[in-house]
Write a protein that holds these residues in place. Structure first.
Motif, PDB file in Angstrom:
ATOM      1  N   LEU A 118     -12.309  -4.526   3.410  1.00  0.00           N
ATOM      2  CA  LEU A 118     -11.823  -3.416   4.218  1.00  0.00           C
ATOM      3  C   LEU A 118     -10.348  -3.244   3.891  1.00  0.00           C
ATOM      4  CD1 LEU A 118     -12.078  -1.319   6.532  1.00  0.00           C
ATOM      5  CD2 LEU A 118     -11.437  -3.165   8.112  1.00  0.00           C
ATOM      6  N   VAL A 119      -9.987  -2.085   3.371  1.00  0.00           N
ATOM      7  CA  VAL A 119      -8.601  -1.810   2.999  1.00  0.00           C
ATOM      8  C   VAL A 119      -7.809  -1.438   4.253  1.00  0.00           C
ATOM      9  CG1 VAL A 119      -7.080  -0.334   1.634  1.00  0.00           C
ATOM     10  CG2 VAL A 119      -9.279  -1.084   0.687  1.00  0.00           C
ATOM     11  N   LEU A 120      -6.661  -2.083   4.419  1.00  0.00           N
ATOM     12  CA  LEU A 120      -5.824  -1.856   5.588  1.00  0.00           C
ATOM     13  C   LEU A 120      -4.592  -1.048   5.215  1.00  0.00           C
ATOM     14  CD1 LEU A 120      -5.871  -5.390   7.295  1.00  0.00           C
ATOM     15  CD2 LEU A 120      -7.401  -3.434   7.707  1.00  0.00           C
ATOM     16  N   VAL A 121      -4.529   0.188   5.720  1.00  0.00           N
ATOM     17  CA  VAL A 121      -3.325   1.015   5.671  1.00  0.00           C
ATOM     18  C   VAL A 121      -2.677   0.804   7.033  1.00  0.00           C
ATOM     19  CG1 VAL A 121      -2.433   3.362   5.428  1.00  0.00           C
ATOM     20  CG2 VAL A 121      -4.395   2.615   4.058  1.00  0.00           C
ATOM     21  N   VAL A 122      -1.674  -0.063   7.085  1.00  0.00           N
ATOM     22  CA  VAL A 122      -1.394  -0.791   8.325  1.00  0.00           C
ATOM     23  C   VAL A 122      -0.684   0.011   9.407  1.00  0.00           C
ATOM     24  CG1 VAL A 122      -1.428  -3.021   7.180  1.00  0.00           C
ATOM     25  CG2 VAL A 122       0.745  -1.779   7.392  1.00  0.00           C
ATOM     26  N   GLY A 123      -0.029   1.124   9.049  1.00  0.00           N
ATOM     27  CA  GLY A 123       0.651   1.929  10.050  1.00  0.00           C
ATOM     28  C   GLY A 123       2.160   1.837   9.944  1.00  0.00           C
ATOM     29  N   GLY A 124       2.833   2.805  10.545  1.00  0.00           N
ATOM     30  CA  GLY A 124       4.284   2.874  10.510  1.00  0.00           C
ATOM     31  C   GLY A 124       4.894   2.783  11.891  1.00  0.00           C
ATOM     32  N   LEU A 125       5.938   3.550  12.116  1.00  0.00           N
ATOM     33  CA  LEU A 125       6.625   3.530  13.405  1.00  0.00           C
ATOM     34  C   LEU A 125       5.813   4.307  14.440  1.00  0.00           C
ATOM     35  CD1 LEU A 125      10.245   4.302  12.154  1.00  0.00           C
ATOM     36  CD2 LEU A 125       9.377   2.086  12.905  1.00  0.00           C
ATOM     37  N   PRO A 126       5.535   3.699  15.584  1.00  0.00           N
ATOM     38  CA  PRO A 126       4.755   4.411  16.596  1.00  0.00           C
ATOM     39  C   PRO A 126       5.616   5.345  17.433  1.00  0.00           C
ATOM     40  CG  PRO A 126       5.248   2.196  17.374  1.00  0.00           C
ATOM     41  CD  PRO A 126       5.820   2.307  15.972  1.00  0.00           C
ATOM     42  N   GLY A 127       5.066   6.523  17.732  1.00  0.00           N
ATOM     43  CA  GLY A 127       5.757   7.448  18.614  1.00  0.00           C
ATOM     44  C   GLY A 127       7.133   7.815  18.096  1.00  0.00           C
ATOM     45  N   SER A 128       8.134   7.704  18.953  1.00  0.00           N
ATOM     46  CA  SER A 128       9.507   8.034  18.581  1.00  0.00           C
ATOM     47  C   SER A 128      10.327   6.783  18.251  1.00  0.00           C
ATOM     48  CB  SER A 128      10.189   8.800  19.717  1.00  0.00           C
ATOM     49  OG  SER A 128      10.196   8.015  20.911  1.00  0.00           O
ATOM     50  N   TYR A 170       6.608   5.984   2.622  1.00  0.00           N
ATOM     51  CA  TYR A 170       5.650   6.063   3.723  1.00  0.00           C
ATOM     52  C   TYR A 170       5.984   5.117   4.885  1.00  0.00           C
ATOM     53  CZ  TYR A 170       2.635   8.407   0.300  1.00  0.00           C
ATOM     54  OH  TYR A 170       2.116   9.259  -0.641  1.00  0.00           O
ATOM     55  N   ALA A 171       7.146   4.476   4.836  1.00  0.00           N
ATOM     56  CA  ALA A 171       7.450   3.431   5.817  1.00  0.00           C
ATOM     57  C   ALA A 171       7.448   3.948   7.244  1.00  0.00           C
ATOM     58  CB  ALA A 171       8.798   2.795   5.500  1.00  0.00           C
ATOM     59  N   ALA A 172       7.886   5.180   7.460  1.00  0.00           N
ATOM     60  CA  ALA A 172       8.003   5.688   8.824  1.00  0.00           C
ATOM     61  C   ALA A 172       6.666   6.054   9.433  1.00  0.00           C
ATOM     62  CB  ALA A 172       8.934   6.900   8.844  1.00  0.00           C
ATOM     63  N   ASP A 173       5.814   6.737   8.659  1.00  0.00           N
ATOM     64  CA  ASP A 173       4.636   7.331   9.287  1.00  0.00           C
ATOM     65  C   ASP A 173       3.305   6.711   8.889  1.00  0.00           C
ATOM     66  OD1 ASP A 173       4.829   8.261   6.682  1.00  0.00           O
ATOM     67  OD2 ASP A 173       4.115  10.270   7.148  1.00  0.00           O
ATOM     68  N   ARG A 174       3.276   5.931   7.808  1.00  0.00           N
ATOM     69  CA  ARG A 174       1.981   5.424   7.352  1.00  0.00           C
ATOM     70  C   ARG A 174       1.916   3.908   7.248  1.00  0.00           C
ATOM     71  NH1 ARG A 174      -1.637   9.193   5.590  1.00  0.00           N
ATOM     72  NH2 ARG A 174      -0.802  11.310   5.489  1.00  0.00           N
ATOM     73  N   VAL A 175       2.876   3.336   6.543  1.00  0.00           N
ATOM     74  CA  VAL A 175       2.800   1.894   6.290  1.00  0.00           C
ATOM     75  C   VAL A 175       4.208   1.310   6.228  1.00  0.00           C
ATOM     76  CG1 VAL A 175       2.190   0.121   4.595  1.00  0.00           C
ATOM     77  CG2 VAL A 175       0.581   1.960   5.093  1.00  0.00           C
ATOM     78  N   CYS A 176       4.494   0.364   7.107  1.00  0.00           N
ATOM     79  CA  CYS A 176       5.802  -0.274   7.137  1.00  0.00           C
ATOM     80  C   CYS A 176       5.815  -1.578   6.343  1.00  0.00           C
ATOM     81  CB  CYS A 176       6.256  -0.506   8.578  1.00  0.00           C
ATOM     82  SG  CYS A 176       5.116  -1.496   9.569  1.00  0.00           S
ATOM     83  N   VAL A 177       4.725  -1.855   5.626  1.00  0.00           N
ATOM     84  CA  VAL A 177       4.680  -2.964   4.662  1.00  0.00           C
ATOM     85  C   VAL A 177       4.745  -2.319   3.286  1.00  0.00           C
ATOM     86  CG1 VAL A 177       3.324  -4.875   3.749  1.00  0.00           C
ATOM     87  CG2 VAL A 177       3.364  -4.442   6.214  1.00  0.00           C
ATOM     88  N   ASN A 178       5.873  -2.457   2.606  1.00  0.00           N
ATOM     89  CA  ASN A 178       6.162  -1.606   1.461  1.00  0.00           C
ATOM     90  C   ASN A 178       6.332  -2.333   0.134  1.00  0.00           C
ATOM     91  OD1 ASN A 178       7.980  -0.291   4.001  1.00  0.00           O
ATOM     92  ND2 ASN A 178       6.346   0.934   3.107  1.00  0.00           N
ATOM     93  N   THR A 179       6.221  -3.630   0.153  1.00  0.00           N
ATOM     94  CA  THR A 179       6.264  -4.388  -1.100  1.00  0.00           C
ATOM     95  C   THR A 179       5.116  -5.386  -1.129  1.00  0.00           C
ATOM     96  OG1 THR A 179       7.689  -6.132  -0.221  1.00  0.00           O
ATOM     97  CG2 THR A 179       8.778  -4.217  -1.223  1.00  0.00           C
ATOM     98  N   LEU A 180       4.721  -5.716  -2.336  1.00  0.00           N
ATOM     99  CA  LEU A 180       3.685  -6.739  -2.496  1.00  0.00           C
ATOM    100  C   LEU A 180       4.150  -8.071  -1.928  1.00  0.00           C
ATOM    101  CD1 LEU A 180       0.876  -7.298  -3.589  1.00  0.00           C
ATOM    102  CD2 LEU A 180       1.878  -7.607  -5.870  1.00  0.00           C
ATOM    103  N   SER A 181       5.429  -8.362  -2.083  1.00  0.00           N
ATOM    104  CA  SER A 181       5.979  -9.599  -1.537  1.00  0.00           C
ATOM    105  C   SER A 181       5.782  -9.686  -0.026  1.00  0.00           C
ATOM    106  CB  SER A 181       7.473  -9.693  -1.877  1.00  0.00           C
ATOM    107  OG  SER A 181       8.056 -10.830  -1.269  1.00  0.00           O
TER     108      SER A 181
END
Length: 274
Positions: free
Chosen positions: A99-109, A147-158
């Motif tokens: 299951l591929v996880l597109v983990v999410g970004g900043l919630p709300g404001s 995509y860090a703000a709205d989609r995924v806040c995990v942005n490097t393989l590390s």
């Protein structure tokens, strides 16, 4: 060097086909590995999608997507956890590799990316026991920093691998060249992922110059600047020899072309430039 198997992420043919039509198209081109999206499965029904997969002996290289863990309050976080457990059930029904996880970004404001990242780790931890019970691997897909703000806040393989280390067995990564090709630490981190046995998926496309839309203008392999053979060589040296999964979002180009033309081009480019 063998290039392994070609898989088609069904986002690539989204402009022409739903789930069943995409499977028929893949079979016409002797492609037997796919990666559907949950909305495509929902549209045809999970039971029917699973029947199609089983009847045609398809390999499902991943189900897209789980994730989107951060929320503005506890109720929202619990809703997201519950949805991810349903996603695990769907992945199991389709016998998906992960299951591929597109983990999410900043919630709300929120402007608190540190907290968003903590919510991601906590969210994965919350569903991991259920995933383990059901023998379903969870593949964190780090996305490009845009995509860090709205989609995924995990942005490097590390960073993704650090989460894998923290959470343990059953959590790995999906390496999408579109999102990681630019990373100065890419070779080192792919090798690290291999040592951990954490590479669960390998997604391919290309980065166009110029890129007209940061979400919906991915390139066909060979049309952009990514060193696809070089990254493939790193991933195979790290021990992953599974399918390369073509995932192209292209609203103004490939989504406007007939599905069979798209698949034929994918096959040609896979043989010649990947």
């Amino acid at each position: 060097m063998s290039k392994g198997q070609l898989s088609i992420n069904l986002a690539t043919t989204r402009g022409s086909w739903g789930f069943a039509e995409a499977v028929d198209g893949c079979l016409r081109h002797d492609i037997t590995a796919i990666a559907p999206w949950r909305d495509q499965v929902e549209a045809i029904g999970l039971k029917e999608a699973a029947r199609i997969v089983e009847t045609n002996k398809l390999r499902v290289t991943g189900l897209c997507r789980g994730g989107m863990f951060p929320a503005a309050d506890e109720a929202g976080r619990q809703t997201n956890i519950d949805d991810n457990k349903r996603a695990i059930d769907e992945a199991v029904a389709l016998n998906a590799d992960c299951l591929v996880l597109v983990v999410g970004g900043l919630p709300g404001s929120s402007k608190d990316i540190v907290d968003a990242r903590k919510q991601v780790t906590d969210g994965i931890a919350a569903i991991l026991p259920y995933a383990r019970e059901n023998n379903m691997k969870l593949a964190i897909e780090p996305l490009h920093p845009m995509y860090a703000a709205d989609r995924v806040c995990v942005n490097t393989l590390s960073h993704a691998l650090d989460i894998c280390v923290e959470l343990g067995q059953g959590v790995g990564v999906a390496i999408d060249v579109y999102h990681v090709w630019w990373d100065p630490q890419l070779a080192e981190q792919i090798a690290r992922a291999g040592q951990m046995g954490a590479i669960y998926a390998h997604h391919i496309c290309d980065w166009l110059v110029p890129t007209k839309d940061l979400l919906l203008d991915r390139g066909m392999m060979g049309d952009g600047v990514i060193d696809l053979p070089g990254i493939r060589a790193m991933i195979e040296a790290a021990g992953f020899h599974g399918p390369q999964e073509v995932e192209i979002f292209s609203q103004d180009n490939w989504w406007k072309k007939p599905g069979d033309e798209v698949l034929q081009t994918c096959m040609t480019r896979f043989k010649t430039v990947c």
